[in-house]
Write a protein that holds these residues in place. Sequence first.
Motif, mmCIF file in Angstrom:
data_model
loop_
_atom_site.group_PDB
_atom_site.id
_atom_site.type_symbol
_atom_site.label_atom_id
_atom_site.label_comp_id
_atom_site.label_asym_id
_atom_site.label_seq_id
_atom_site.Cartn_x
_atom_site.Cartn_y
_atom_site.Cartn_z
ATOM 1 N N ASP A 213 11.493 98.415 52.328
ATOM 2 C CA ASP A 213 11.386 99.102 51.052
ATOM 3 C C ASP A 213 10.143 98.617 50.315
ATOM 4 N N ARG A 214 9.984 99.105 49.102
ATOM 5 C CA ARG A 214 8.797 98.798 48.311
ATOM 6 C C ARG A 214 8.707 97.309 47.974
ATOM 7 N N VAL A 215 9.839 96.661 47.717
ATOM 8 C CA VAL A 215 9.820 95.243 47.365
ATOM 9 C C VAL A 215 9.265 94.413 48.525
ATOM 10 N N THR A 216 9.736 94.706 49.735
ATOM 11 C CA THR A 216 9.232 93.991 50.906
ATOM 12 C C THR A 216 7.750 94.263 51.120
ATOM 13 N N VAL B 288 4.775 91.383 51.201
ATOM 14 C CA VAL B 288 3.833 91.208 52.300
ATOM 15 C C VAL B 288 2.401 91.329 51.795
ATOM 16 N N LEU B 289 2.170 92.296 50.897
ATOM 17 C CA LEU B 289 0.833 92.453 50.327
ATOM 18 C C LEU B 289 0.427 91.206 49.554
ATOM 19 N N ASP B 290 1.361 90.645 48.768
ATOM 20 C CA ASP B 290 1.079 89.400 48.044
ATOM 21 C C ASP B 290 0.704 88.285 49.009
ATOM 22 N N ALA B 291 1.477 88.177 50.098
ATOM 23 C CA ALA B 291 1.229 87.112 51.070
ATOM 24 C C ALA B 291 -0.137 87.280 51.732
#
Length: 319
Positions: free
Chosen positions: A270-273, A277-280
Motif C-alpha cells: 500500500d501507500r504507507v509501505t 521504502v522511498l524514505d529508506a
Amino acid sequence: MSETPTPPTGPDERPDGRPDVRPDERVAVVMITYNRREEALLALSRLRELPERPHVVVVDNGSGDGTAEAVRREHPWAELVASPVNLGAVGRNLAMERLDVPYVAFCDDDTWWEPGSLRRAADALDAHPRLGVVTGRILVEPGAREDSINAELLHSPVQGPAWLPGPALGSFLAGASVVRRTAFQAVGGFSERLWLGGEEELLAADLATAGWELVHLPDVVVHHQASTVRDPHLRRRHGLRNTLWFTWLRRPLPAALRRTRDVLAGAPRDRVTALAVLDAVRGLPWVVRERRPLPERVERRFRALEESQRTSAARRYVS
C-alpha cells in the motif's frame, strides 16, 4: 541457554517473605511523551506509587496540549525536560545525561512498571557485570493479558553465554526494558537519524558489538495499555524505514538482501509501505557512509532470529 528464573511469590519479597518497600536508588525512570497529557499524568501517578521510589525524568517532546504545564503543576516531584521540538527516541538520550544512577528504566506514557520489577532488574544487572539490557514481560491492559511477543522473548533462538539469568535476546523493547546507563551512553544511545519506531535494533546491535548482553526476565513485568492517541500509519512508515536502514547499515550483504526481501514480503502493499521504502532509499547516501557490518559473533544472533521474524504475528508491520 540458561533456565528461566522462577518468579517470586509476591510482587517483591524480602527473604522473610514480607514485601520489600524500601526505595532503590540504583534505578531511575525515563519517560518520553508527546501530546498525551492525561496519559502522561496517569503514568506519572503510577510511577510515584512504586516501592522503589525511582527518580523520574519525563521528556515532553514539544507537546501542544499543555502536557509540560500539567506535569509541572500536578507532578512537581518529577524532573521535567520540556523540549521545544519532538526529539522522538532521542529524548531518552537527553534525559540520560541528567542521571548518575547505574540503571535506567524506560517507560512510555501508556506503560507502567509493576511494583518490585525495577528492583529485580537492578538485582540482575548488579549480579552480571556484562549484562547491558533487561527486557521484561509485557501484560496488555485492560485485563493483564499476555502480549503475543512474550512467547517469542521466552523462546528466543539467540544463543548467549551460560551465565545469563534468562533467554538471550538480539534486540529489546524500549518501553519494557532497563538498561545499564554507562553501556547505553558508551555506544551513543538512540540514533538521531532513526528518530522513533524500531529504533532499538540498531542500538542493540551496537551494544552486542561492544560486548554487552541482552536478556529477557519474565519476572520483570510492565503493563501496556496502548494509547488511542497515535498515528498508526506514520508509526508503520517509520518502523519499516528504520528496519531497512538497520539491515543495510549492519548486516552483511547476503543477509541484508535476504532480510530486505522478507521485510517487504510481509508488509502490506500500500501507500504507507511505498513511502517507507522511498524514505529508506533517500537515506542510502547516509547508509553507505555509516555502514559497519556486524562482527560474525553478533551477526549469528540476527541470523538466528530470521525465521521467527519472518513468521511472527507480533512483529508484522501493519496498521
